[in-house]
Every structure is written in C-alpha cells, then in structure tokens.
Design an enzyme around this catalytic site. Structure first.
Site, PDB file in Angstrom:
ATOM      1  N   GLN A 279       3.450   5.291  14.435  1.00  0.00           N
ATOM      2  CA  GLN A 279       4.257   4.413  15.281  1.00  0.00           C
ATOM      3  C   GLN A 279       3.650   3.024  15.327  1.00  0.00           C
ATOM      4  OE1 GLN A 279       5.697   5.984  19.044  1.00  0.00           O
ATOM      5  NE2 GLN A 279       4.641   7.906  18.645  1.00  0.00           N
TER       6      GLN A 279
ATOM      7  N   CYS B   8      14.832  18.563  11.659  1.00  0.00           N
ATOM      8  CA  CYS B   8      13.865  17.492  11.925  1.00  0.00           C
ATOM      9  C   CYS B   8      14.589  16.149  12.026  1.00  0.00           C
ATOM     10  CB  CYS B   8      12.827  17.456  10.807  1.00  0.00           C
ATOM     11  SG  CYS B   8      11.805  15.981  10.852  1.00  0.00           S
TER      12      CYS B   8
ATOM     13  N   HIS C 293       8.740  16.547   4.422  1.00  0.00           N
ATOM     14  CA  HIS C 293       8.483  17.015   5.783  1.00  0.00           C
ATOM     15  C   HIS C 293       7.105  17.650   5.968  1.00  0.00           C
ATOM     16  CE1 HIS C 293       9.630  18.627   9.735  1.00  0.00           C
ATOM     17  NE2 HIS C 293       9.048  19.758   9.353  1.00  0.00           N
TER      18      HIS C 293
ATOM     19  N   CYS D 127      13.552  13.683   8.996  1.00  0.00           N
ATOM     20  CA  CYS D 127      13.815  13.969   7.579  1.00  0.00           C
ATOM     21  C   CYS D 127      14.985  13.106   7.064  1.00  0.00           C
ATOM     22  CB  CYS D 127      14.127  15.449   7.381  1.00  0.00           C
ATOM     23  SG  CYS D 127      12.663  16.465   7.087  1.00  0.00           S
TER      24      CYS D 127
ATOM     25  N   SER E 159       4.837  16.562  18.684  1.00  0.00           N
ATOM     26  CA  SER E 159       5.630  17.763  18.517  1.00  0.00           C
ATOM     27  C   SER E 159       6.265  17.871  17.132  1.00  0.00           C
ATOM     28  CB  SER E 159       6.717  17.809  19.593  1.00  0.00           C
ATOM     29  OG  SER E 159       7.431  16.581  19.559  1.00  0.00           O
TER      30      SER E 159
ATOM     31  N   ASN F  51      -0.363   9.685  15.820  1.00  0.00           N
ATOM     32  CA  ASN F  51      -0.736  10.804  16.661  1.00  0.00           C
ATOM     33  C   ASN F  51      -0.419  12.034  15.865  1.00  0.00           C
ATOM     34  OD1 ASN F  51      -1.808  10.719  19.169  1.00  0.00           O
ATOM     35  ND2 ASN F  51       0.128  10.843  20.263  1.00  0.00           N
TER      36      ASN F  51
ATOM     37  N   HIS G 149       6.559  16.268  10.847  1.00  0.00           N
ATOM     38  CA  HIS G 149       6.889  15.299   9.799  1.00  0.00           C
ATOM     39  C   HIS G 149       5.871  14.147   9.808  1.00  0.00           C
ATOM     40  CE1 HIS G 149      10.117  13.817   7.028  1.00  0.00           C
ATOM     41  NE2 HIS G 149       9.293  12.780   7.107  1.00  0.00           N
TER      42      HIS G 149
ATOM     43  N   HIS H  33       4.338  10.945  10.239  1.00  0.00           N
ATOM     44  CA  HIS H  33       4.831   9.665  10.741  1.00  0.00           C
ATOM     45  C   HIS H  33       3.837   9.032  11.693  1.00  0.00           C
ATOM     46  CE1 HIS H  33       5.778  12.263  14.162  1.00  0.00           C
ATOM     47  NE2 HIS H  33       5.938  11.180  14.899  1.00  0.00           N
TER      48      HIS H  33
HETATM   49 ZN   LIG Z   1      11.035  16.119   8.662  1.00  0.00          ZN
END
Ligand SMILES: [Zn+2]
Ligand SMILES: [Zn+2]
Length: 366
Positions: A184, A54, A124, A57, A177, A169, A180, A182
């Site tokens: 933006q 990833c 993750h 990570c 895709s 998203n 993890h 996250h």
């Molecule tokens: Zn990750």
C-alpha cells in the site's frame, strides 16, 4: 562475589536507538530457554494461481463494485477504503493563540491525502521471495512512479501531499487477510510521526557531529560485521544494533540517496536482488511464508533544505515471529508500560539469518 567480565551475549543491558531516541532492554540469558526443535511448518501453500473470490486478482470485481483490469504486471489503484481522503470539510476554526485548556491539551490537525493499493503481481499465490527479479523490478518501478507522480501533483496542481508512506503488511499474523501479493501507499499532507522523529534525529546528529548519522552507522556496521546479514554494491542488510523485533532488519542504501525518486537502473536491480535474498532467508527461517510489516523511509515529497539534505533511503522490516512459524512475539506487559525488550541479541539473530541459504526450498516439502 568475584569480579566477572561483562558479556553482551549473556548479561542484561539497554541499547539506544538514535533514530527514534528510545531504548530497548536486551536480556540475552533468557534466550537460553530451549527453543530449537520447536519449529513447526504451519504454512501449506495450497493457494491457486488465480482465485475468483479475491478482490485483487485480475479481472475480478472489487468490494465496492469496481472491476480490476486483466493486468499482467504490477498494478496500482486507489484504495476503496482509504484512511485519508482529498475532499473533506475544514476543521472548525479556533484561535490557536488563546491560552485555553483545549489549546494546551487537545491538539488537532486536519489531514487530507490519498491511499493506493499496489498489486505486486497478477499471480495470486506468489510473494516477493518467489517472484522473478524482472518482476520485482516492476514493483520497484511502481514505487518510484508513485513517488514522483505524487510529488508532481503536489507541485503542479497543489494536491495536499507531503509524504508518501509505502509499505507492505504480509501475513495473517500482521492482520493482512488477503494472500494476494500487494502493498500500500498512504500519502498525507503531514509527515507521519516515525519519519518526522527520524528527520529530527538526523538533523541533531549532523549538528553535533557534522556528518550524516547513516554515513557513520554504515561505516561501523560494515566494520563490525556481527549484525550484517547481506550486502551488495548499493545496499546492506543489518539487524540493527537497537532492533526490537527478534528478526527485525533494515536495508540501507550505502550511499546517501534521499528517495526512490532518484534511483537509477543499477540501484533498482540491486534493491530487487537484496529484497529477494532477504525474504528467501526469512521464509527459510521457520519454513513458512514469513509474515512482516515492511516499508520505505525516505525524503518527504518535494523536500528542500534540511529535510532533503538529511534524508537517507532505507527500509525497515518488522517480522513478528519469535521461535517458530506459529509462535510470535507480542509487545505486552513491561513492553507496553516500560519499554520494548528482547531475549535473542541482534548479533545472534543476524548470525541465524546469515547462515540460512538463499534458495526457496520450503515449498518443495508439500
Ligand atoms: Zn488474488
Ligand atoms: Zn526509518
């Protein structure tokens, strides 16, 4: 034909969205098509706490060769594939006053800016509903810091920043895709269309009614309660009267606060709590890690005048799922060519969300 009384949970009608100045077609009788019993739990949470492949990570190498620090909390870094950049040549010069066909029809603007990735957690396999409230506060702090830092850079060192769109998203259904957790932030030297349309609507409403659109909207939703999903001291969650997506919601600050830049600790605590409660309900809806696009709408950076006075902090959640973890809504056909349409009424969607409890339990099934 005998006279029949109009039933909003049965008869077709259109609802107006005063934020975007657009309409949505509601066809509740179509929701009677059987759909209960079709829930499929498609999500198997088998992801590890840390994934060596990833690029988000801690300690891992990113796609462009950089390396993440071994971060232990929320972590922000510039997007390696930014949609807008600070440095680029200016647009070719044209005479905007000349009445040419190009000037009439091919309007173009330069746009510079900066894009960031915000890792919510070093872990993750978590997402917002599973994060501790104390960790969610770090995410909200990161959003606030980013908002205030970008505003300061625009003020003090003239960075071309006018609006920062903070969003998440989530899920492959939304084209994300990487699992993890996250979000933006895209910061532009222009105010994006959705936000600029809302500002226009706020200003028009104030001009016509001498009050804020959201002040009236909150009053009405808290009075009617049929679309209310959750509330606490500072925020309410509703399925908007004009919602397009089946389980679309909006988190609205009960008081007029222009941006997250002004949040005190109570507001941060209350936002963390309501974010967690809402996303747990979402996950429990179809016993899956519920996909969505969500984001903050707030005042432009360093806003003054009407743009500051009219702005009202709120968040939109646009989840695509319709009737199970694997059946999603598509905006196609009539919706692409005519206008958006929904079967389930916003009141029915709100009732389903209200009736779901606030514990994460789908994970225990695996
Ligand atoms: Zn990750
Ligand atoms: Zn909005």
């Amino acid at each position: 034909m005998t006279a029949q009384e109009f039933d909003f949970s049965d008869h077709s009608h259109r609802r107006y969205n005063p934020l975007t100045d657009s309409w949505v077609l509601v066809s509740p009788h179509r929701a009677k098509r059987p759909w209960l019993g079709q829930q499929e739990a498609a999500y198997k949470p088998t992801a590890p706490l840390y994934d060596s492949k990833c690029y988000l990570c801690p300690g891992n190498e990113r796609a462009t060769g950089g390396q993440n620090p071994k971060y232990e909390s929320t972590y922000i870094f510039p997007n390696d594939y930014a949609a807008v950049k600070i440095d680029q040549p200016p647009l070719p010069k044209t005479d905007p006053d000349k009445d040419t066909l190009r000037n009439r029809l091919f309007n173009v603007q330069s746009v510079r800016g900066n894009c960031f990735v915000i890792c919510f957690s070093p872990k993750h396999n978590l997402s917002i509903p599973q994060m501790k409230l104390s960790d969610l506060i770090h995410v909200i702090n990161a959003w606030q810091t980013l908002y205030n830092d970008l505003a300061r850079e625009a003020r003090e060192i003239h960075k071309p920043y006018k609006y920062v769109q903070i969003f998440e998203n989530k899920g492959t259904a939304m084209g994300c895709s990487n699992l993890h957790p996250h979000g933006q932030a895209w910061c532009l030297e222009a105010i994006p269309s959705e936000v600029s349309q809302e500002l226009k609507s706020f200003s028009k409403y104030k001009h016509e009614h001498n009050t804020d659109l959201f002040a009236d909207y909150i009053k009405l939703e808290l009075q009617e309660k049929s679309r209310l999903v959750l509330e606490n001291e500072s925020f309410m969650v509703v399925v908007p009267y004009w919602a397009v997506w089946p389980f679309e919601t909006m988190i609205v600050s009960k008081k007029k606060i222009p941006s997250i830049g002004n949040f005190n600790q109570t507001l941060k605590d209350d936002l963390a709590s309501i974010l967690k409660r809402l996303t747990i309900k979402y996950d429990n809806m179809f016993e899956t890690s519920f996909p969505y696009s969500m984001g903050l709408h707030q005042a432009p950076l360093n806003a003054t005048g009407d743009a500051l006075n009219d702005s009202w902090f709120h968040m939109h959640f646009y989840p695509p799922l319709l009737r199970s973890a694997t059946v999603r809504k598509f905006l196609v056909g009539f919706e692409m060519l005519g206008e958006p349409q929904r079967d389930l009424t916003p009141e029915q969607a709100a009732e389903k969300l209200r009736n779901l409890d606030g514990e994460v339990h789908y994970l225990e099934k695996f």
